[in-house]
Motif scaffolding. Structure first.
Motif, PDB file in Angstrom:
ATOM      1  N   MET A   1     -13.117  -3.358   2.842  1.00  0.00           N
ATOM      2  CA  MET A   1     -12.018  -3.386   2.979  1.00  0.00           C
ATOM      3  C   MET A   1     -11.447  -1.875   2.088  1.00  0.00           C
ATOM      4  O   MET A   1     -12.107  -1.629   1.004  1.00  0.00           O
ATOM      5  N   LYS A   2     -10.864  -0.969   2.878  1.00  0.00           N
ATOM      6  CA  LYS A   2     -10.488   0.224   2.226  1.00  0.00           C
ATOM      7  C   LYS A   2      -9.391  -0.021   1.099  1.00  0.00           C
ATOM      8  O   LYS A   2      -8.809  -0.909   1.093  1.00  0.00           O
ATOM      9  N   ASN A   3      -9.624   0.697   0.045  1.00  0.00           N
ATOM     10  CA  ASN A   3      -8.960   0.444  -1.243  1.00  0.00           C
ATOM     11  C   ASN A   3      -7.889   1.167  -1.620  1.00  0.00           C
ATOM     12  O   ASN A   3      -6.933   1.122  -2.332  1.00  0.00           O
ATOM     13  N   VAL A   4      -7.985   2.422  -0.861  1.00  0.00           N
ATOM     14  CA  VAL A   4      -6.727   3.755  -1.257  1.00  0.00           C
ATOM     15  C   VAL A   4      -6.695   4.161   0.179  1.00  0.00           C
ATOM     16  O   VAL A   4      -7.299   4.448   0.894  1.00  0.00           O
ATOM     17  N   PHE A   5      -5.087   4.404   0.411  1.00  0.00           N
ATOM     18  CA  PHE A   5      -4.729   5.130   1.418  1.00  0.00           C
ATOM     19  C   PHE A   5      -4.004   6.116   1.077  1.00  0.00           C
ATOM     20  O   PHE A   5      -3.062   6.491   0.177  1.00  0.00           O
ATOM     21  N   SER A   6      -4.112   7.523   1.449  1.00  0.00           N
ATOM     22  CA  SER A   6      -3.572   8.734   1.200  1.00  0.00           C
ATOM     23  C   SER A   6      -2.814   9.228   2.391  1.00  0.00           C
ATOM     24  O   SER A   6      -3.142   9.293   3.375  1.00  0.00           O
ATOM     25  N   TYR A   7      -1.804  10.123   1.691  1.00  0.00           N
ATOM     26  CA  TYR A   7      -1.070  10.323   2.855  1.00  0.00           C
ATOM     27  C   TYR A   7      -0.329  12.154   2.381  1.00  0.00           C
ATOM     28  O   TYR A   7      -0.046  12.169   1.138  1.00  0.00           O
ATOM     29  N   THR A   8      -0.192  12.815   3.120  1.00  0.00           N
ATOM     30  CA  THR A   8       0.253  14.212   2.953  1.00  0.00           C
ATOM     31  C   THR A   8       1.530  14.352   3.601  1.00  0.00           C
ATOM     32  O   THR A   8       2.050  13.969   4.544  1.00  0.00           O
ATOM     33  N   PRO A   9       2.739  14.625   2.872  1.00  0.00           N
ATOM     34  CA  PRO A   9       4.071  14.960   3.131  1.00  0.00           C
ATOM     35  C   PRO A   9       4.147  15.487   4.493  1.00  0.00           C
ATOM     36  O   PRO A   9       3.502  16.569   4.602  1.00  0.00           O
TER      37      PRO A   9
ATOM     38  N   ASN B   1       3.468   0.707  -5.949  1.00  0.00           N
ATOM     39  CA  ASN B   1       3.238   2.056  -4.968  1.00  0.00           C
ATOM     40  C   ASN B   1       4.630   2.568  -4.731  1.00  0.00           C
ATOM     41  O   ASN B   1       5.661   1.867  -4.033  1.00  0.00           O
ATOM     42  N   ALA B   2       4.921   3.654  -5.299  1.00  0.00           N
ATOM     43  CA  ALA B   2       6.289   4.397  -5.414  1.00  0.00           C
ATOM     44  C   ALA B   2       6.720   4.975  -4.105  1.00  0.00           C
ATOM     45  O   ALA B   2       6.644   5.997  -3.618  1.00  0.00           O
ATOM     46  N   LEU B   3       6.918   3.898  -3.219  1.00  0.00           N
ATOM     47  CA  LEU B   3       7.512   4.427  -1.735  1.00  0.00           C
ATOM     48  C   LEU B   3       9.003   4.016  -1.708  1.00  0.00           C
ATOM     49  O   LEU B   3       9.310   3.020  -2.076  1.00  0.00           O
TER      50      LEU B   3
ATOM     51  N   LEU C   1       7.344  10.930   3.802  1.00  0.00           N
ATOM     52  CA  LEU C   1       5.914  10.701   4.373  1.00  0.00           C
ATOM     53  C   LEU C   1       6.115  10.244   5.914  1.00  0.00           C
ATOM     54  O   LEU C   1       5.196  10.301   6.620  1.00  0.00           O
TER      55      LEU C   1
ATOM     56  N   ASN D   1       0.403  17.445  -3.083  1.00  0.00           N
ATOM     57  CA  ASN D   1       0.135  17.589  -1.659  1.00  0.00           C
ATOM     58  C   ASN D   1      -0.320  16.198  -0.991  1.00  0.00           C
ATOM     59  O   ASN D   1      -0.303  16.152   0.264  1.00  0.00           O
TER      60      ASN D   1
ATOM     61  N   PHE E   1      -0.214  11.815  -1.506  1.00  0.00           N
ATOM     62  CA  PHE E   1       0.011  10.642  -2.315  1.00  0.00           C
ATOM     63  C   PHE E   1      -0.957   9.593  -1.758  1.00  0.00           C
ATOM     64  O   PHE E   1      -0.955   9.159  -0.631  1.00  0.00           O
TER      65      PHE E   1
ATOM     66  N   TYR F   1      -2.140   5.473  -2.350  1.00  0.00           N
ATOM     67  CA  TYR F   1      -1.562   4.051  -2.745  1.00  0.00           C
ATOM     68  C   TYR F   1      -2.562   2.894  -2.588  1.00  0.00           C
ATOM     69  O   TYR F   1      -3.311   2.987  -1.726  1.00  0.00           O
TER      70      TYR F   1
END
Lengths: 147, 147
Positions: free
Chosen positions: A1-9, A93-95, A124, B3, B5, B7
């Motif tokens: 199971m993936k533990n971190v998800f990353s997103y670019t604005p 998670n500061a969303l 995002l 650049n 974020f 989670y």
């Protein structure tokens, strides 16, 4: 199971608020300040047909949030609440989710009403607000209604 | 300006759907399937007072999404739409917002109604649904209403 998800604005929000302290804490009614979603032009093709929607959901990164408390003291309250029972920007998670009115589109700028975050907040995701999914007039108000 | 974020999931969703293909595509009405938010016990303190709310907003990671198209063909449609005018899980930042009904709480498990994602979907955030912010009965339906 993936533990971190990353997103670019995909863009940033322009709002009237240069500091978190200057944002009105209006419990009980939606924010009315106008702002602009400045989308990165690389994503322009993704905006096709968005003008047809009157309201949008915007997922933002609360980029100024530094701590991740599990209990928070909401403005004007006398006791702490679980963070998942609040809309505090300080959370594991500061969303953030903003429900905004789409006023007009100008290229990759979306003029909106209903911003209550600081100027420069990273965006995002943008989604159409779908009344049959997202509007629940029968919903209760939890501890906020107890005041 | 930051650049990227990142989670870490706070829990996972249990749903009746083992594959994306098995999820009903019900345009025009909210999903009715029941599911469970299994919160990581490390976050239990953050649930204080959540039982008072009838509805929640849940931010999920569409973890099975692999491509990031800017145009998508919604189910049953004859032409592509801009991805930001759809709720497709395949989008630049594969984040989803579920509006669900909170049925009951059992420790760190939240029993909910209104799931339309695959079993095991990572949960990034849980927020109370606040009618005065989130319910916009005056909202339009965009291209979905044109059908």
């Amino acid at each position: 199971m993936k533990n971190v998800f990353s997103y670019t604005p995909i863009g940033h929000l322009r709002t009237p608020y240069t500091t978190a302290e200057s944002i009105p804490k209006a419990m009980g009614k939606p924010p009315v300040a106008e702002g602009v979603i400045e989308l990165d032009p690389a994503y322009e093709k993704g905006l096709l047909d968005i003008e047809g929607f009157s309201h949008l959901l915007v997922i933002v990164a609360f980029h100024l949030s530094i701590d991740k408390p599990l209990r928070v003291m909401p403005p004007g309250q006398s006791r702490e609440r679980g963070v998942f029972a609040t809309r505090s920007p300080h959370r594991p998670n500061a969303l953030g989710i903003l429900t905004v009115e789409l006023l007009s589109r100008s290229g990759t700028n979306l003029n909106i009403r209903g911003v209550d975050v600081v100027d420069g907040t990273p965006v995002l995701d943008i989604k159409p607000y779908l009344r049959h999914f997202d509007c629940r007039p029968e919903s209760g108000t939890g501890w906020i209604g107890e005041q």
